[in-house]
Design an enzyme around this catalytic site. Structure first.
Site, mmCIF file in Angstrom:
data_model
loop_
_atom_site.group_PDB
_atom_site.id
_atom_site.type_symbol
_atom_site.label_atom_id
_atom_site.label_comp_id
_atom_site.label_asym_id
_atom_site.label_seq_id
_atom_site.Cartn_x
_atom_site.Cartn_y
_atom_site.Cartn_z
ATOM 1 N N SER A 135 0.851 -1.185 0.000
ATOM 2 C CA SER A 135 0.000 0.000 0.000
ATOM 3 C C SER A 135 0.891 1.240 0.000
ATOM 4 O O SER A 135 1.717 1.404 0.897
ATOM 5 C CB SER A 135 -0.885 -0.032 1.247
ATOM 6 N N LYS A 161 -0.969 -0.893 -4.440
ATOM 7 C CA LYS A 161 -2.206 -0.167 -4.099
ATOM 8 C C LYS A 161 -1.833 1.286 -3.849
ATOM 9 O O LYS A 161 -0.916 1.570 -3.072
ATOM 10 C CB LYS A 161 -2.841 -0.797 -2.866
ATOM 11 N N LEU A 162 -2.545 2.181 -4.515
ATOM 12 C CA LEU A 162 -2.300 3.614 -4.328
ATOM 13 C C LEU A 162 -3.393 4.219 -3.471
ATOM 14 O O LEU A 162 -4.582 4.003 -3.719
ATOM 15 C CB LEU A 162 -2.297 4.346 -5.675
ATOM 16 N N LYS A 163 -3.001 4.989 -2.498
ATOM 17 C CA LYS A 163 -3.965 5.769 -1.735
ATOM 18 C C LYS A 163 -4.367 6.957 -2.597
ATOM 19 O O LYS A 163 -3.495 7.626 -3.190
ATOM 20 C CB LYS A 163 -3.318 6.260 -0.437
ATOM 21 N N ASP A 188 -7.245 2.982 -3.132
ATOM 22 C CA ASP A 188 -7.986 3.015 -1.859
ATOM 23 C C ASP A 188 -8.243 4.466 -1.464
ATOM 24 O O ASP A 188 -7.300 5.246 -1.285
ATOM 25 C CB ASP A 188 -7.156 2.322 -0.760
ATOM 26 N N ASN A 190 -10.285 5.435 1.241
ATOM 27 C CA ASN A 190 -10.589 5.654 2.665
ATOM 28 C C ASN A 190 -11.684 6.700 2.863
ATOM 29 O O ASN A 190 -11.511 7.661 3.620
ATOM 30 C CB ASN A 190 -9.330 6.041 3.447
ATOM 31 N N GLU A 213 -11.218 0.758 -3.612
ATOM 32 C CA GLU A 213 -11.560 0.409 -2.224
ATOM 33 C C GLU A 213 -12.204 1.602 -1.514
ATOM 34 O O GLU A 213 -11.654 2.713 -1.536
ATOM 35 C CB GLU A 213 -10.246 0.000 -1.540
ATOM 36 N N ASP A 238 -13.984 -1.915 2.558
ATOM 37 C CA ASP A 238 -13.066 -2.152 3.674
ATOM 38 C C ASP A 238 -13.788 -1.693 4.942
ATOM 39 O O ASP A 238 -14.418 -2.508 5.641
ATOM 40 C CB ASP A 238 -11.753 -1.382 3.414
ATOM 41 N N LYS A 262 -10.165 -7.588 7.307
ATOM 42 C CA LYS A 262 -9.206 -7.244 8.358
ATOM 43 C C LYS A 262 -9.775 -7.813 9.645
ATOM 44 O O LYS A 262 -10.886 -7.457 10.044
ATOM 45 C CB LYS A 262 -9.086 -5.723 8.519
ATOM 46 N N GLY A 290 -4.395 -4.622 5.762
ATOM 47 C CA GLY A 290 -3.335 -4.420 6.740
ATOM 48 C C GLY A 290 -3.572 -3.146 7.525
ATOM 49 O O GLY A 290 -4.278 -2.243 7.072
HETATM 50 O O1 SMG Z 1 -0.575 -2.535 6.687
HETATM 51 O O2 SMG Z 1 0.321 -2.189 4.749
HETATM 52 C C1 SMG Z 1 -0.455 -1.894 5.648
HETATM 53 C C2 SMG Z 1 -1.344 -0.698 5.457
HETATM 54 C C3 SMG Z 1 -2.392 -0.988 4.453
HETATM 55 O O3 SMG Z 1 -3.419 0.862 3.410
HETATM 56 C C4 SMG Z 1 -3.413 0.117 4.353
HETATM 57 N N1 SMG Z 1 -4.322 0.210 5.352
HETATM 58 O O4 SMG Z 1 -7.544 1.470 4.548
HETATM 59 O O5 SMG Z 1 -6.605 -0.337 3.973
HETATM 60 C C5 SMG Z 1 -6.573 0.731 4.591
HETATM 61 C C6 SMG Z 1 -5.365 1.184 5.374
HETATM 62 C C7 SMG Z 1 -5.724 1.466 6.786
HETATM 63 C C8 SMG Z 1 -4.607 2.003 7.598
HETATM 64 S S1 SMG Z 1 -4.018 3.493 7.006
HETATM 65 C C9 SMG Z 1 -3.026 4.181 8.198
HETATM 66 MG MG MG Z 2 -8.591 0.415 2.981
#
Ligand code: SMG
Ligand code: MG
Length: 369
Positions: A135, A161-163, A188, A190, A213, A238, A262, A290
């Site tokens: 990520s 995976k790109l935020k 993703d 969020n 996501e 998620d 998760k 994660g």
């Molecule tokens: O554990 O590699 C990891 C982080 C993966 O992007 C990740 N997690 O929304 O999936 C999600 C985020 C939640 C935590 S972001 C701080």
């Molecule tokens: Mg997510």
């Protein structure tokens, strides 16, 4: 078993680079570990909550408080506890799934160490290694993003995976797609978008993404249904998926065609396995999310990701993606995969000198009075 005491350990673990998402940036992981001391031996669990309530309503200080004041006393008061009975004993507390999950995992660790069974065997793992993704946070510039992505591709990660967030979506996705060719790519958000962004998100379709996501807020299943009907990129939930029943509901309503599982978010690994099973029955693929876990939480995630229907690479990255020094023997990527631990319980041992050395508070021990 009888739970004799519950210990809370708080640590600060610096991240190798700051991680920026649509909800903020973190440079360090505020870690909460739970140790149960039981009549059959000790067990450890990691709480996945973030320092602030910005990914979910739970946060580290709140988890520590609800464990101290409600959850641990209830477990200690129970005559006989097993991992299977933890959820029922703690059901009187509403929500607080990440706190409950940490305790259930610690109890399961103690129980499985005692009988000599690994998490993987207990969960029903069908593979010895799992495909890993990574990520990638929002970067200060496209150039810096591309450098970071290239380093992960070079390390062997099988999926990027790109935020994303409004203002950081089409341009970085286009640039990364050009850089990595056919490598699996997903995004993703969020919860950073609203219904007004549906047409805009449709512009992602040309990049052949595995999935998008959680674009909308966690309670909003309906807008995810609208998006799934409007675009060809698969929608994956998620934050919204808080247990197996909600997963079934979101799937049958057409809000999600792939599910991020998760364990912390659904209240523990037992519920995570159930969520995997109901998705498999509905022929919906899942992948393991994660929460920037240390090696302790990672060990359990890797065991979970080894179940049959975890068909997409997870956010189960190697230790060096997160920390210069992990709390366990480091998880090392080999050919884009991590190996599922086979020793009893979580299968990993905490480096106690690090747990003590990185502590930010004295250990809090909760016992019967
Ligand atoms: O554990 O590699 C990891 C982080 C993966 O992007 C990740 N997690 O929304 O999936 C999600 C985020 C939640 C935590 S972001 C701080
Ligand atoms: Mg997510």
């Amino acid at each position: 078993m009888k739970i004799e005491a519950v210990e809370l350990h708080r640590l600060a673990m610096p991240l190798v680079r700051p991680f920026q998402t649509s909800f903020g940036t973190q440079a360090s992981r505020d870690v909460l570990l739970v140790r149960v001391r039981t009549s059959i031996g000790d067990g450890w669990g990691e709480c996945v909550a973030m320092a602030a309530p910005v990914y979910s309503s739970e946060y580290v200080e709140g988890c520590a408080a609800v464990i101290r004041d409600y959850l641990a006393p209830a477990l200690i008061a129970a005559d006989d506890v097993s991992a299977e009975s933890v959820a029922g004993i703690l059901r009187f507390v509403i929500g607080n799934r990440m706190a409950k999950a940490a305790l259930e995992t610690a109890v399961l660790d103690a129980e499985l160490r005692f009988i000599g069974v690994s998490f993987g065997e207990y969960f029903g793992a069908t593979r010895a290694e799992v495909d890993c993704g990574v990520s990638v946070g929002i970067a200060p510039s496209i150039d810096e993003l591309l450098d970071e992505v290239q380093s992960y591709v070079d390390a062997g990660y099988r999926r990027i995976k790109l935020k994303i967030k409004p203002g950081w979506d089409l341009e970085p996705v286009r640039a990364v797609r050009e850089l990595i060719g056919e490598t699996l790519l997903q995004v993703d958000a969020n919860t950073a978008y609203t219904e007004a962004d549906i047409d805009h998100l449709g512009a992602l379709d040309e990049f052949g993404l595995l999935l998008i996501e959680q674009p909308f807020v966690e309670e909003d299943i309906a807008t995810h249904v609208l998006l799934a009907r409007a675009i060809s990129t698969p929608v994956c939930l998620d934050e919204s998926i808080v247990n197996a029943e909600i997963a079934v509901d979101a799937i049958t309503r057409g809000a999600t065609s792939i599910v991020n599982i998760k364990a912390g978010r659904v209240g523990g690994y037992l519920e995570a396995v159930r969520s995997h099973d109901v998705c498999a029955e509905l022929e919906i693929p899942v992948w393991c999310g994660g929460m920037l876990e240390t090696g302790l939480g990672r060990a359990a995630n890797v065991a979970l990701a080894a179940l049959e229907n975890f068909t997409l690479p997870g956010d189960t990255s190697a230790s060096d993606r997160y920390f210069a020094e992990d709390l366990t023997e480091p998880f090392v990527l080999v050919d884009g995969r991590l190996t599922v631990p086979t020793a009893p319980g979580s299968g990993v041992e905490l480096r106690q000198e690090l747990v003590a050395g990185l502590a930010t508070r004295p250990v809090l021990s909760i016992r019967s009075n």
